[in-house]
Design a protein around this motif. Structure first.
Motif, mmCIF file in Angstrom:
data_model
loop_
_atom_site.group_PDB
_atom_site.id
_atom_site.type_symbol
_atom_site.label_atom_id
_atom_site.label_comp_id
_atom_site.label_asym_id
_atom_site.label_seq_id
_atom_site.Cartn_x
_atom_site.Cartn_y
_atom_site.Cartn_z
ATOM 1 N N ILE A 168 92.043 17.526 143.890
ATOM 2 C CA ILE A 168 91.688 18.718 143.016
ATOM 3 C C ILE A 168 92.789 18.953 141.806
ATOM 4 O O ILE A 168 93.749 19.015 142.296
ATOM 5 C CB ILE A 168 91.716 19.831 144.020
ATOM 6 C CG1 ILE A 168 90.448 19.956 145.067
ATOM 7 C CG2 ILE A 168 91.551 21.214 143.314
ATOM 8 C CD1 ILE A 168 90.557 20.801 146.152
ATOM 9 N N PHE A 204 104.532 16.781 145.730
ATOM 10 C CA PHE A 204 103.030 16.512 145.485
ATOM 11 C C PHE A 204 102.537 15.663 144.710
ATOM 12 O O PHE A 204 101.397 15.153 144.527
ATOM 13 C CB PHE A 204 102.412 18.159 145.498
ATOM 14 C CG PHE A 204 102.935 18.950 144.475
ATOM 15 C CD1 PHE A 204 102.471 18.577 143.201
ATOM 16 C CD2 PHE A 204 103.771 20.028 144.927
ATOM 17 C CE1 PHE A 204 103.337 19.625 142.186
ATOM 18 C CE2 PHE A 204 104.518 20.984 144.042
ATOM 19 C CZ PHE A 204 104.254 20.722 142.662
ATOM 20 N N ASN A 205 103.609 15.505 143.542
ATOM 21 C CA ASN A 205 103.175 14.448 142.538
ATOM 22 C C ASN A 205 104.466 13.583 142.334
ATOM 23 O O ASN A 205 105.330 13.827 142.734
ATOM 24 C CB ASN A 205 102.512 14.997 141.280
ATOM 25 C CG ASN A 205 103.228 15.958 140.668
ATOM 26 O OD1 ASN A 205 104.449 15.889 140.601
ATOM 27 N ND2 ASN A 205 102.398 16.627 139.792
ATOM 28 N N GLN A 264 94.351 21.175 139.102
ATOM 29 C CA GLN A 264 94.905 22.642 138.897
ATOM 30 C C GLN A 264 96.049 22.347 137.769
ATOM 31 O O GLN A 264 96.827 21.393 137.716
ATOM 32 C CB GLN A 264 95.347 23.157 139.766
ATOM 33 C CG GLN A 264 95.387 24.665 139.663
ATOM 34 C CD GLN A 264 95.657 25.333 141.172
ATOM 35 O OE1 GLN A 264 95.841 24.831 142.157
ATOM 36 N NE2 GLN A 264 95.418 26.711 141.126
ATOM 37 N N ALA A 265 95.826 23.165 136.757
ATOM 38 C CA ALA A 265 96.575 23.009 135.285
ATOM 39 C C ALA A 265 98.169 23.062 135.583
ATOM 40 O O ALA A 265 98.978 22.226 134.961
ATOM 41 C CB ALA A 265 96.313 24.237 134.345
ATOM 42 N N VAL A 266 98.562 23.705 136.581
ATOM 43 C CA VAL A 266 100.055 23.711 136.746
ATOM 44 C C VAL A 266 100.718 22.488 137.441
ATOM 45 O O VAL A 266 101.982 22.098 137.214
ATOM 46 C CB VAL A 266 100.503 24.783 137.812
ATOM 47 C CG1 VAL A 266 99.986 24.566 139.254
ATOM 48 C CG2 VAL A 266 101.685 25.310 137.925
ATOM 49 N N TYR A 267 99.808 21.608 137.945
ATOM 50 C CA TYR A 267 100.232 20.224 138.414
ATOM 51 C C TYR A 267 100.131 19.126 137.404
ATOM 52 O O TYR A 267 100.638 18.048 137.467
ATOM 53 C CB TYR A 267 99.425 19.711 139.539
ATOM 54 C CG TYR A 267 99.584 20.772 140.619
ATOM 55 C CD1 TYR A 267 100.970 21.284 141.104
ATOM 56 C CD2 TYR A 267 98.361 21.376 141.171
ATOM 57 C CE1 TYR A 267 101.097 22.209 142.090
ATOM 58 C CE2 TYR A 267 98.488 22.374 142.296
ATOM 59 C CZ TYR A 267 99.683 22.779 142.733
ATOM 60 O OH TYR A 267 99.936 23.826 143.768
#
Lengths: 508, 508
Positions: free
Chosen positions: A349, A103-104, A351-354
């Motif tokens: 969007i 996803f990244n 989110q810290a985990v990413y």
């Protein structure tokens, strides 16, 4: 199953697949099972103990293949093709072996980087204007979506948000205020997405999902089922007179029913002189080009010129499915956008985990901001394998060959005006026709019934499969010749079956 | 490439894959390439002439693998797993060999029927209530989506349309009228989807796409980062006091940050006694359960009981991703719904070209009416192979083994209170922790900096990879042990690396 077990099982699978393709023409095209056939053959619960590969393997031929309709069969003339090729299969195999939620960028840099590179390669091969390249002047680029439906949804959501940003002024309705929420809700309730009656249903579905109105512009035989500039101008005026706000339109390069191409030049001219929101100004109509099937033919420079592909520099997004007609497995829906920020602004969007340094530094592309899902398969690998294995020349030869088969089939139809009437085409291998008889005074109802009878008869042969459609009330047979295994001999065979069926039906 | 060429190339690919897995631990977990590495290695255009497989093949190891982060590596403790297994790989291989746009039953009956059957199998294995089975009393059933993001979007769109049908009366606002369009637009502008601060970002993304408001319910350490009934009741009252209309909520079985489980019993109780729209009446709150990762643990009856899975008969939809923790390749996001008509009513669009007897007779399932895309891969094949190869027992053994590794790792952390403080877990193999020092008077800023330093140090080892998160302002390390190749020895190795890093950082 350990690695040795896998080596052995995979060898049997590879053998199955190679043999399947070598002998595909021995099978009937369409499965003839009855609804519910498989439930009768399988247990009602998963096994408690693991089963041996040999047991699973034998069910592939015994239980699954009877329920398969063979989309690679040389007699498959239905819908559009659903492609594969040996290099593509190898790409799928490696892709499955290297799963990553990707996803990244850091999740697997090669997954992101190869996607950007091969989509730039593809854009060049298809002759897309430079603004659709990742290296282009407008920060454009491509992304692989799972399907054209997802591509059009992403484009529509980006268009919706761009329109709202441009037409609900921030000074009057500040970001985050209740007044802005209300103004947007009110504005959105007036926004309308456009498509023609020949546009694929995915645009309507996208409008349902993204909660905007949908308007169908009727197109008929008089314009070859394509949208023209004047019709668009009239539609925009009528909708605005009703208080509605057109913000998005799908124009098509190769419609589902007839492979019509909308009039890009006419659309450009209408939108440039639009009295309310001229192209290039805030509130302009976003034009998405759906070239899902016919876009593959752009590998030929002659087709690029014929459809004036350079004009799409005036539009906003473009998609074509390599998995239809360019030898690449589903899913490979390639979506290009002129300015990637339109996607990113609508879909990002955090989110810290990413969080990670490469993303935060802005050095890399995070494709999750260009699409609905977060995770994604390594889909660029098969595209890379296909582009390299065939080379541009190989792809051109393949498309040329299938186009020629389509022309030859249409010539055959024309050689028997006593039996057939061509309604449209050949266009991108697709010819749409019906049983002749209008001039002999047969009614539309009779012609529809006769054509339907011919359609059922040829499909019952098992040697070929066509689908039908309805054009301005006329029941018609669609026959396309784009499948990679289809050769001259198969088209000749299909023609022979068709003539026999028509002669029998007309005699009866 | 002909079939003989494919046999030879595929043999090299199978050999690569088996060797890759046999020697995976020799590689570093995370790719260390710099952003842009691949563009430097590849030509800027597709080749004109086709290339030989040997040339393409050598680029896999030379150019692609350096850019791969190895999600199957035994030292991969980051995010959640992205699964594969040898049986799943075989499923992907056959699936790629049998492409079909499979948007309706006749396109390939086996694709539809196997999906219905294996999802019923899976529902039983996971202990889902009968209402989620295709054979259940409420016409429920399962469908394989590409990702949990798509699953939650489908659920939200269905919930949005169900709510509008139930709350905008047809007698007052007739179907197709302008008055109805206006009433729906106004109502929709007040509709709000709920999620907690621990819910995955896909719910927020779905609310953006489907044009409804989004409200975050904060959850903190005091409830273990899970949503309780009273907090939900208070939220509903507050939103309604602001004139908003809550219609949808994602509750989570295993949140991304900490693997928290929302309080299903409390939610059920709150919704049953809801003063405005009690559960089961028109306008009720649709509850979607996102069990993307932890849902796999439901293969254990003890977990089914622990999370009270039977209570989801009170909810509306449920998804879990076999591609995370159940040995099946991405994409295998299994979405179950209690009444399939909720999906079908929201997403069905008919077009003449898709007409066929089986669909029109209502004898078959057309999964295109259960999802965003029209076409779909044969994804049930890999699930079928995995369920059969492992058997229920094999899956239970695998999940139990990885759960135990998570507990052992947490025990190690507890054995060194001088170095570490556990914040949450172990929960579904995931433990979230930070560097100790609060009791010695270290500030939150210091603890965050130290924990970040430890995190970077262990990741630099190449032998393991963890990701971080931020809980109530506390920077924390997430470590999960769900990857199929991870054994006791690898967790012990990761523990050793962690202790050394923490000792060094604390000494410095």
């Amino acid at each position: 199953m350990d690695s040795q077990g896998f080596r052995e099982a995979a060898a049997t699978a590879i053998d199955d697949i190679a043999s399947y393709y070598d002998n595909l023409d021995d099978r009937d095209v369409v499965s003839t099972v009855e609804p519910g056939y498989l439930r009768k053959l399988l247990p009602s619960e998963a096994p408690v103990e693991g089963e041996a590969w040999t047991d699973i393997h034998k069910d592939m031929e015994g239980k699954i293949l009877p329920g398969i309709t063979h989309w690679q069969h040389p007699g498959f003339h239905a819908f559009f093709p659903c492609a594969t090729s040996y290099p593509s299969l190898l790409g799928e195999l490696y892709s499955a072996a290297l799963p990553a939620a990707a996803f990244n960028w850091i999740c697997s840099p090669a997954v992101t980087e190869l996607e950007t590179i091969v989509l730039d390669w593809l854009a060049k091969v298809l002759g897309l204007p430079e603004c659709y390249l990742s290296t282009g002047p407008t920060r454009g680029g491509g992304v692989i979506q799972g399907s054209a439906s997802e591509a059009v949804l992403v484009a529509m959501v980006a268009a919706r948000d761009k329109y709202l940003r441009e037409t609900v002024p921030l000074d009057q309705f500040p970001e985050g205020s209740e007044a802005r929420e209300d103004a947007i809700a009110h504005k959105r309730s007036k926004m309308v997405a456009l498509a023609t009656s020949a546009t694929h249903s995915s645009t309507k579905k996208a409008s349902i999902i993204s909660a905007v109105r949908f308007h169908t512009i009727p197109v008929h035989a008089d314009t070859g089922y394509s949208l023209t500039g004047p019709v668009l101008a009239k539609t925009l005026a009528e909708l605005r007179a009703r208080g509605l706000e057109p913000f998005f339109m799908t124009a098509t390069l190769g419609t589902t029913d007839t492979c019509a191409v909308d009039d890009f030049a006419g659309i450009v001219s209408t939108l440039k002189s639009d009295p309310v929101h001229p192209a290039g100004t805030p509130g302009e109509l976003w034009v998405h080009i759906d070239a899902a099937y016919a876009g593959s033919a752009l590998v030929l420079p002659s087709v690029q010129e014929q459809v004036t592909i350079s004009l799409i520099e005036n539009f906003h997004s473009f998609n074509m499915n390599m998995h239809k007609w360019l030898l690449t497995n589903f899913d490979a829906s390639c979506l290009f956008v002129r300015d990637r920020n339109w996607f990113i602004q609508a879909l990002t969007i955090n989110q810290a985990v990413y969080g990670n340094k490469a993303s935060e530094g802005g050095l890399v592309t995070d494709y999750r901001e260009w699409m609905i899902p977060l995770g994604r398969r390594f889909r660029s690998l098969k595209i890379w394998f296909v582009l390299r294995s065939y080379g541009v020349k190989g792809l051109q030869e393949y498309i040329s060959r299938t186009l020629k088969l389509g022309e030859e089939f249409a010539d055959s139809l024309k050689s028997r005006p006593d039996l057939f009437e061509i309604l449209t085409g050949p266009s991108f291998t697709l010819t749409v026709f019906r049983v002749a008889g209008k001039e002999q005074g047969k009614s539309e109802e009779e012609l529809n019934a006769l054509t339907k009878a011919v359609c059922e008869k040829i499909n019952a042969s098992g040697r070929m499969w066509v689908t039908s459609t309805v054009l301005d009330g006329m029941f018609a047979i669609r026959l396309m010749t784009g499948v990679s295994t289809t050769e001259k001999e198969h088209v000749d065979r299909s023609w022979k079956i068709l003539v026999e069926a028509a002669e029998e039906v007309l005699k009866a």
